[in-house]
Design a protein around this motif. Structure first.
Motif, PDB file in Angstrom:
ATOM      1  N   ASP A  52     -44.047   3.238  90.780  1.00 38.20           N
ATOM      2  CA  ASP A  52     -44.106   1.782  90.919  1.00 38.20           C
ATOM      3  C   ASP A  52     -45.525   1.345  90.564  1.00 38.20           C
ATOM      4  O   ASP A  52     -46.477   1.648  91.294  1.00 38.20           O
ATOM      5  CB  ASP A  52     -43.774   1.404  92.364  1.00 38.20           C
ATOM      6  N   PRO A  53     -45.712   0.635  89.434  1.00 37.97           N
ATOM      7  CA  PRO A  53     -47.078   0.292  89.000  1.00 37.97           C
ATOM      8  C   PRO A  53     -47.866  -0.470  90.057  1.00 37.97           C
ATOM      9  O   PRO A  53     -49.060  -0.203  90.268  1.00 37.97           O
ATOM     10  CB  PRO A  53     -46.846  -0.552  87.747  1.00 37.97           C
ATOM     11  N   ALA A  54     -47.219  -1.438  90.720  1.00 38.53           N
ATOM     12  CA  ALA A  54     -47.932  -2.231  91.723  1.00 38.53           C
ATOM     13  C   ALA A  54     -48.323  -1.368  92.912  1.00 38.53           C
ATOM     14  O   ALA A  54     -49.444  -1.484  93.444  1.00 38.53           O
ATOM     15  CB  ALA A  54     -47.064  -3.408  92.170  1.00 38.53           C
ATOM     16  N   LEU A  55     -47.419  -0.498  93.347  1.00 47.78           N
ATOM     17  CA  LEU A  55     -47.712   0.372  94.481  1.00 47.78           C
ATOM     18  C   LEU A  55     -48.856   1.324  94.143  1.00 47.78           C
ATOM     19  O   LEU A  55     -49.742   1.578  94.978  1.00 47.78           O
ATOM     20  CB  LEU A  55     -46.457   1.163  94.869  1.00 47.78           C
ATOM     21  N   CYS A  56     -48.854   1.851  92.913  1.00 50.98           N
ATOM     22  CA  CYS A  56     -49.951   2.728  92.478  1.00 50.98           C
ATOM     23  C   CYS A  56     -51.274   1.979  92.472  1.00 50.98           C
ATOM     24  O   CYS A  56     -52.308   2.503  92.929  1.00 50.98           O
ATOM     25  CB  CYS A  56     -49.656   3.285  91.089  1.00 50.98           C
ATOM     26  N   GLU A  57     -51.265   0.750  91.958  1.00 54.18           N
ATOM     27  CA  GLU A  57     -52.492  -0.035  91.871  1.00 54.18           C
ATOM     28  C   GLU A  57     -53.049  -0.346  93.252  1.00 54.18           C
ATOM     29  O   GLU A  57     -54.256  -0.194  93.503  1.00 54.18           O
ATOM     30  CB  GLU A  57     -52.210  -1.335  91.113  1.00 54.18           C
ATOM     31  N   HIS A  58     -52.186  -0.780  94.164  1.00 52.88           N
ATOM     32  CA  HIS A  58     -52.653  -1.122  95.514  1.00 52.88           C
ATOM     33  C   HIS A  58     -53.100   0.119  96.274  1.00 52.88           C
ATOM     34  O   HIS A  58     -54.061   0.062  97.059  1.00 52.88           O
ATOM     35  CB  HIS A  58     -51.548  -1.848  96.277  1.00 52.88           C
ATOM     36  N   THR A  59     -52.420   1.234  96.055  1.00 51.19           N
ATOM     37  CA  THR A  59     -52.820   2.472  96.727  1.00 51.19           C
ATOM     38  C   THR A  59     -54.189   2.935  96.245  1.00 51.19           C
ATOM     39  O   THR A  59     -55.037   3.359  97.047  1.00 51.19           O
ATOM     40  CB  THR A  59     -51.775   3.573  96.479  1.00 51.19           C
ATOM     41  N   ALA A  60     -54.417   2.863  94.940  1.00 51.83           N
ATOM     42  CA  ALA A  60     -55.732   3.214  94.406  1.00 51.83           C
ATOM     43  C   ALA A  60     -56.812   2.298  94.987  1.00 51.83           C
ATOM     44  O   ALA A  60     -57.918   2.754  95.315  1.00 51.83           O
ATOM     45  CB  ALA A  60     -55.712   3.141  92.881  1.00 51.83           C
ATOM     46  N   ALA A  61     -56.489   1.017  95.132  1.00 49.63           N
ATOM     47  CA  ALA A  61     -57.454   0.076  95.707  1.00 49.63           C
ATOM     48  C   ALA A  61     -57.761   0.429  97.158  1.00 49.63           C
ATOM     49  O   ALA A  61     -58.907   0.335  97.613  1.00 49.63           O
ATOM     50  CB  ALA A  61     -56.910  -1.352  95.618  1.00 49.63           C
ATOM     51  N   VAL A  79     -56.089   8.883  87.870  1.00 48.33           N
ATOM     52  CA  VAL A  79     -55.925   9.832  86.765  1.00 48.33           C
ATOM     53  C   VAL A  79     -54.646  10.659  86.886  1.00 48.33           C
ATOM     54  O   VAL A  79     -54.261  11.350  85.942  1.00 48.33           O
ATOM     55  CB  VAL A  79     -57.146  10.767  86.647  1.00 48.33           C
ATOM     56  N   ALA A  80     -53.974  10.601  88.030  1.00 48.81           N
ATOM     57  CA  ALA A  80     -52.678  11.278  88.198  1.00 48.81           C
ATOM     58  C   ALA A  80     -51.918  10.568  89.294  1.00 48.81           C
ATOM     59  O   ALA A  80     -52.501  10.111  90.285  1.00 48.81           O
ATOM     60  CB  ALA A  80     -52.856  12.761  88.538  1.00 48.81           C
ATOM     61  N   ARG A  81     -50.584  10.459  89.115  1.00 44.73           N
ATOM     62  CA  ARG A  81     -49.744   9.871  90.167  1.00 44.73           C
ATOM     63  C   ARG A  81     -48.351  10.430  90.054  1.00 44.73           C
ATOM     64  O   ARG A  81     -47.868  10.746  88.974  1.00 44.73           O
ATOM     65  CB  ARG A  81     -49.746   8.343  90.125  1.00 44.73           C
ATOM     66  N   PHE A  82     -47.714  10.536  91.228  1.00 46.90           N
ATOM     67  CA  PHE A  82     -46.358  11.061  91.297  1.00 46.90           C
ATOM     68  C   PHE A  82     -45.664  10.422  92.493  1.00 46.90           C
ATOM     69  O   PHE A  82     -46.203  10.402  93.601  1.00 46.90           O
ATOM     70  CB  PHE A  82     -46.357  12.585  91.458  1.00 46.90           C
ATOM     71  N   GLN A  83     -44.453   9.909  92.253  1.00 42.50           N
ATOM     72  CA  GLN A  83     -43.726   9.218  93.316  1.00 42.50           C
ATOM     73  C   GLN A  83     -42.397   9.899  93.575  1.00 42.50           C
ATOM     74  O   GLN A  83     -41.699  10.322  92.650  1.00 42.50           O
ATOM     75  CB  GLN A  83     -43.499   7.755  92.934  1.00 42.50           C
ATOM     76  N   GLN A  84     -42.050  10.007  94.841  1.00 41.74           N
ATOM     77  CA  GLN A  84     -40.783  10.615  95.253  1.00 41.74           C
ATOM     78  C   GLN A  84     -40.173   9.811  96.387  1.00 41.74           C
ATOM     79  O   GLN A  84     -40.847   9.037  97.063  1.00 41.74           O
ATOM     80  CB  GLN A  84     -41.004  12.053  95.715  1.00 41.74           C
ATOM     81  N   VAL A  85     -38.874   9.999  96.569  1.00 40.17           N
ATOM     82  CA  VAL A  85     -38.153   9.367  97.674  1.00 40.17           C
ATOM     83  C   VAL A  85     -37.428  10.468  98.440  1.00 40.17           C
ATOM     84  O   VAL A  85     -36.786  11.339  97.836  1.00 40.17           O
ATOM     85  CB  VAL A  85     -37.147   8.321  97.173  1.00 40.17           C
ATOM     86  N   ALA A  86     -37.525  10.452  99.750  1.00 47.32           N
ATOM     87  CA  ALA A  86     -36.861  11.441 100.591  1.00 47.32           C
ATOM     88  C   ALA A  86     -35.388  11.094 100.745  1.00 47.32           C
ATOM     89  O   ALA A  86     -35.036   9.944 101.028  1.00 47.32           O
ATOM     90  CB  ALA A  86     -37.530  11.512 101.957  1.00 47.32           C
ATOM     91  N   LEU A  87     -34.536  12.087 100.543  1.00 44.59           N
ATOM     92  CA  LEU A  87     -33.108  11.929 100.783  1.00 44.59           C
ATOM     93  C   LEU A  87     -32.718  12.434 102.170  1.00 44.59           C
ATOM     94  O   LEU A  87     -31.693  12.022 102.709  1.00 44.59           O
ATOM     95  CB  LEU A  87     -32.315  12.687  99.712  1.00 44.59           C
ATOM     96  N   ARG A  88     -33.523  13.357 102.707  1.00 47.68           N
ATOM     97  CA  ARG A  88     -33.343  13.853 104.078  1.00 47.68           C
ATOM     98  C   ARG A  88     -34.705  14.150 104.663  1.00 47.68           C
ATOM     99  O   ARG A  88     -35.668  14.433 103.938  1.00 47.68           O
ATOM    100  CB  ARG A  88     -32.477  15.125 104.103  1.00 47.68           C
ATOM    101  N   LEU A  89     -34.793  14.104 106.005  1.00 49.73           N
ATOM    102  CA  LEU A  89     -36.047  14.346 106.714  1.00 49.73           C
ATOM    103  C   LEU A  89     -35.883  15.470 107.727  1.00 49.73           C
ATOM    104  O   LEU A  89     -34.785  15.761 108.195  1.00 49.73           O
ATOM    105  CB  LEU A  89     -36.504  13.086 107.456  1.00 49.73           C
ATOM    106  N   TRP A  90     -36.986  16.105 108.050  1.00 53.07           N
ATOM    107  CA  TRP A  90     -37.059  16.994 109.212  1.00 53.07           C
ATOM    108  C   TRP A  90     -38.445  16.848 109.838  1.00 53.07           C
ATOM    109  O   TRP A  90     -39.432  16.986 109.148  1.00 53.07           O
ATOM    110  CB  TRP A  90     -36.789  18.447 108.833  1.00 53.07           C
ATOM    111  N   PRO A  91     -38.495  16.604 111.174  1.00 50.34           N
ATOM    112  CA  PRO A  91     -37.399  16.256 112.069  1.00 50.34           C
ATOM    113  C   PRO A  91     -36.582  15.067 111.548  1.00 50.34           C
ATOM    114  O   PRO A  91     -37.087  14.282 110.750  1.00 50.34           O
ATOM    115  CB  PRO A  91     -38.098  15.920 113.386  1.00 50.34           C
ATOM    116  N   LEU A  92     -35.350  14.953 112.043  1.00 51.34           N
ATOM    117  CA  LEU A  92     -34.345  14.139 111.387  1.00 51.34           C
ATOM    118  C   LEU A  92     -34.733  12.679 111.199  1.00 51.34           C
ATOM    119  O   LEU A  92     -34.444  12.096 110.164  1.00 51.34           O
ATOM    120  CB  LEU A  92     -33.028  14.221 112.173  1.00 51.34           C
ATOM    121  N   HIS A  93     -35.374  12.059 112.173  1.00 48.91           N
ATOM    122  CA  HIS A  93     -35.587  10.614 112.091  1.00 48.91           C
ATOM    123  C   HIS A  93     -37.055  10.217 111.912  1.00 48.91           C
ATOM    124  O   HIS A  93     -37.334   9.043 111.671  1.00 48.91           O
ATOM    125  CB  HIS A  93     -35.041   9.936 113.351  1.00 48.91           C
TER     126      HIS A  93
END
Length: 273
Positions: A139-148, A112-126
């Motif tokens: 990503d429709p496929a990623l959402c579907e498999h995650t829900a499953a 019923v809700a989904r939100f996707q993001q990509v990290a450009l930087r991390l902390w701790p760094l790696h």
């Protein structure tokens, strides 16, 4: 009202040793497991580095965060400094960007809700969480498999699922069935995850997942400052596009952020004295 399906569903999702099986059953990839067991036994016969070392259960304890290990000597030193009976999972290192997919599943197993993001930087760094992130199209496929995957664990409610991109595509590394640090980015982009979670906890019927804005940015300023203090001065550069959200501030509601900053500074001063 407890906003979760059951304690058993939470246990299955928080047990990192079980995630690979759940991922495979749902059509998702997972990092290869190199070794698993108590630190003492692994120290006697460690796998080759580079690798990633994590506690098998959640955060906290003697190994509160995931550790990226570059050399065999570094791995051996880490294993020897941990309590011999501390359970660990050692996995292959994946170098792709960190993908965060937050979803809300209702009591009937619907997304019923989904939100996707990509990290450009991390902390701790790696091997950390997002210090700078940007909203991207789901990503429709990623959402579907995650829900499953979540349905397979008997789960409903809010979960933030993290992936690293590898040779086999996005590989599942963690499931956080709770509020998470960069959640203000979803709100700024137009997805009210807390409201959706509350609605399904109350048994309300929601429609299809709402659309949201792509290209909205988030910055965890404290993490960037810490990275700069550790030598990564480039983390002080302005973020483009300008962040619309942070961990503990909002331009239209500055008082809570001011109080949190004052509390943090007071804590530092108190520890100094």
């Amino acid at each position: 009202i407890v906003p979760y399906a059951s304690a058993e569903s939470l246990r299955r999702l928080r047990d990192k040793t079980a995630l690979a099986g759940l991922a495979e059953a749902a059509g998702l990839a997972a990092p290869l497991t190199l070794a698993e067991g108590p630190a003492g036994a692994l120290a006697a016969d460690p796998p080759p580095a580079p690798c990633v070392v994590k506690s098998t259960w959640g955060k906290g304890g003697p190994l509160p965060v995931t550790r990226l290990v570059e050399t065999d000597a570094e791995l051996r030193a880490l294993l020897e400094e941990l309590p011999p009976d501390h359970p660990l999972l050692i996995q292959e290192r994946l170098a792709g960007p960190l993908i965060g997919l937050a979803v809300v599943i209702d009591r009937d197993g619907r997304l019923v809700a989904r939100f996707q993001q990509v990290a450009l930087r991390l902390w701790p760094l790696h091997a950390g969480g997002s210090s700078v992130a940007i909203s991207v199209a789901p990503d429709p496929a990623l959402c579907e498999h995650t829900a499953a995957l979540l349905r397979g664990a008997g789960f409903w409610g809010l979960a933030q699922v993290q992936f690293l991109t590898g040779a086999r595509g996005p590989a599942l590394i963690d499931v956080n069935p709770r509020y998470y640090g960069s959640m203000p980015l979803a709100t700024a982009a137009g997805v009210n995850l807390p409201a959706a979670w509350q609605a399904v906890a109350l048994g309300e019927r929601l429609g299809d997942p709402p659309l949201y804005r792509e290209g909205v940015t988030y910055r965890w300023l404290e993490a960037d400052l810490r990275a700069a203090l550790h030598g990564s001065r480039g983390h002080l550069r302005p973020v483009r596009p300008r962040p619309s959200a942070g961990t503990q501030w909002a331009a239209d509601d500055p008082l809570p952020a001011a109080l949190l900053v004052a509390q943090a500074v007071a804590g530092v001063v108190a520890r100094r004295f």
